[in-house]
Write a protein that holds these residues in place. Structure first.
Motif, short mmCIF file in Angstrom:
data_model
loop_
_atom_site.label_atom_id
_atom_site.label_comp_id
_atom_site.label_asym_id
_atom_site.label_seq_id
_atom_site.Cartn_x
_atom_site.Cartn_y
_atom_site.Cartn_z
N ALA A 319 7.85 72.63 105.98
CA ALA A 319 9.01 72.00 105.35
C ALA A 319 10.28 72.67 105.86
O ALA A 319 10.26 73.82 106.31
N THR A 321 13.06 74.73 105.31
CA THR A 321 13.21 75.73 104.26
C THR A 321 14.40 76.65 104.53
O THR A 321 14.60 77.08 105.67
N ILE A 323 16.38 79.96 105.05
CA ILE A 323 15.96 81.30 105.46
C ILE A 323 17.14 82.27 105.43
O ILE A 323 17.09 83.35 106.01
N ARG A 328 18.52 76.69 107.73
CA ARG A 328 17.24 76.09 107.35
C ARG A 328 16.38 75.93 108.60
O ARG A 328 16.91 75.68 109.69
N ALA A 330 12.21 74.58 109.94
CA ALA A 330 10.88 74.05 109.64
C ALA A 330 9.89 74.65 110.63
O ALA A 330 9.55 74.04 111.65
#
Length: 344
Positions: A319, A321, A323, A328, A330
């Protein structure tokens, strides 16, 4: 050059895209029954702040242009929402009927990839740049003339060009005309679909500088679609990387170039041309092609081409996400991989 680290973070959000999908049916047989779908855009989420430039990058066929068209409802999305915050109101473009959408489109315009194909050869420059005004009810000749002259000055074209037709111009001049048309209604958002890819390199620099100047002068937000990471590096505040219809990484420009977190981003950065011939030794050559959206591999869509693939990558779908602040990714291995960036 745009400031990638200050100013924009405090600006209010202009556009929010949530769960955007565009599926094309695949039909077969005498009765043309649907047998599958091609997921050109699949659950895409991002936002753009007022006056910000978000770059959308990736290989051909990854869904960039389809995403841009769906944001403006040039293509009808299969699902999701696109909310614009204008004049204190939050409006979901997906819920507007045709008449209300036509009225609302004054806030969002598009610059097309091919500057010649996007211009009507039978219309003069005056008719072209004032067409949006006439479509929204402005008919006074003096008002149209004044706005046309203002637009020509904004894009750096001489006023006497207003009487000419598209065939009389170079590619760069035609793109300036297309930009003037997009600016006619003072939009808050412009979707720029590969706006310099059809131009000579020297002309590309001129158009990029023009867009940067206009963005700073008029505080327009851009969704800047490109496959050229060398261009977006000097144009965008943030970058979203697309692969197989999904965003796989999103980060502020400087951070993404310095330290990518997705192997696909690392490979894209390694392919950016640089003046040092020794750079070719470090270029990452990906095998294969972007997968067919109708037949995506299981697990991570990138795993058949990834240099860092593990067994779990073939079965688990990552997904997108967070960090860290404003980042973000995936990728199942994002936290453990140390990927090579691109120095300035």
């Amino acid at each position: 050059m745009l400031n990638h680290t200050t100013g924009q973070a405090e600006a209010p959000i202009l556009v929010e895209v949530k769960g955007l999908k565009k599926y094309f049916p695949i039909r077969s047989g005498l009765l043309r029954r649907q047998i599958a779908v091609r997921k050109a855009v699949d659950d895409v989420n991002f936002s753009i702040r007022q006056g910000e430039v978000l770059g959308l990058v990736g290989e051909s066929g990854c869904g960039k242009t389809t995403t841009g068209l769906c944001v403006l409802r040039g293509l009808e999305p299969t699902g999701g929402s696109v909310t614009m915050h204008v004049d204190g109101n939050a409006v979901d473009l997906m819920q507007l009927n045709r008449e209300r959408l036509r009225t609302f489109r004054r806030h969002a315009q598009m610059i097309f990839q091919d500057p010649f194909a996007s211009l009507n050869p039978r219309m003069t420059v005056f008719d072209t740049v004032t067409e949006p005004l006439r479509a929204h009810g402005v008919t006074d000749r003096d008002t149209l003339q004044a706005r046309a002259l203002e637009l020509m000055e904004l894009v750096g074209l001489a006023p006497h060009y207003l009487r000419r037709y598209p065939h009389a111009f170079s590619g760069g001049q035609r793109q300036r005309i297309g930009i003037a048309r997009a600016l006619a209604l003072n939009p808050k958002l412009i979707v720029a679909d590969e706006p310099v890819s059809a131009l000579d390199v020297s002309v590309q620099a001129q158009i990029i500088n023009l867009l940067k100047d206009l963005q700073e002068q008029l505080n327009i937000a851009f969704l800047f679609i490109s496959h050229d990471l060398g261009v977006v590096k000097h144009t965008c505040n943030r970058i979203a990387v697309m692969y197989a219809g999904k965003i796989v990484e999103e980060a502020p420009t400087d951070e993404l170039y310095a330290a990518p977190k997705h192997p696909y981003t690392e490979a894209l950065l390694s392919s950016v041309p640089r003046p040092d011939p020794r750079h070719r030794e470090n270029e990452i050559i990906l095998s294969g092609e972007v997968p067919d959206p109708a037949h995506l591999p299981g697990g991570c869509p990138f795993h058949p081409r990834c240099l860092y693939v593990e067994e779990r990558c073939k079965h688990e779908t990552p997904a997108l996400t967070p960090i860290g602040p404003n980042r973000r990714v995936a990728c199942l291995r994002a936290e453990e991989l140390s990927l090579r960036g691109m120095s300035t």
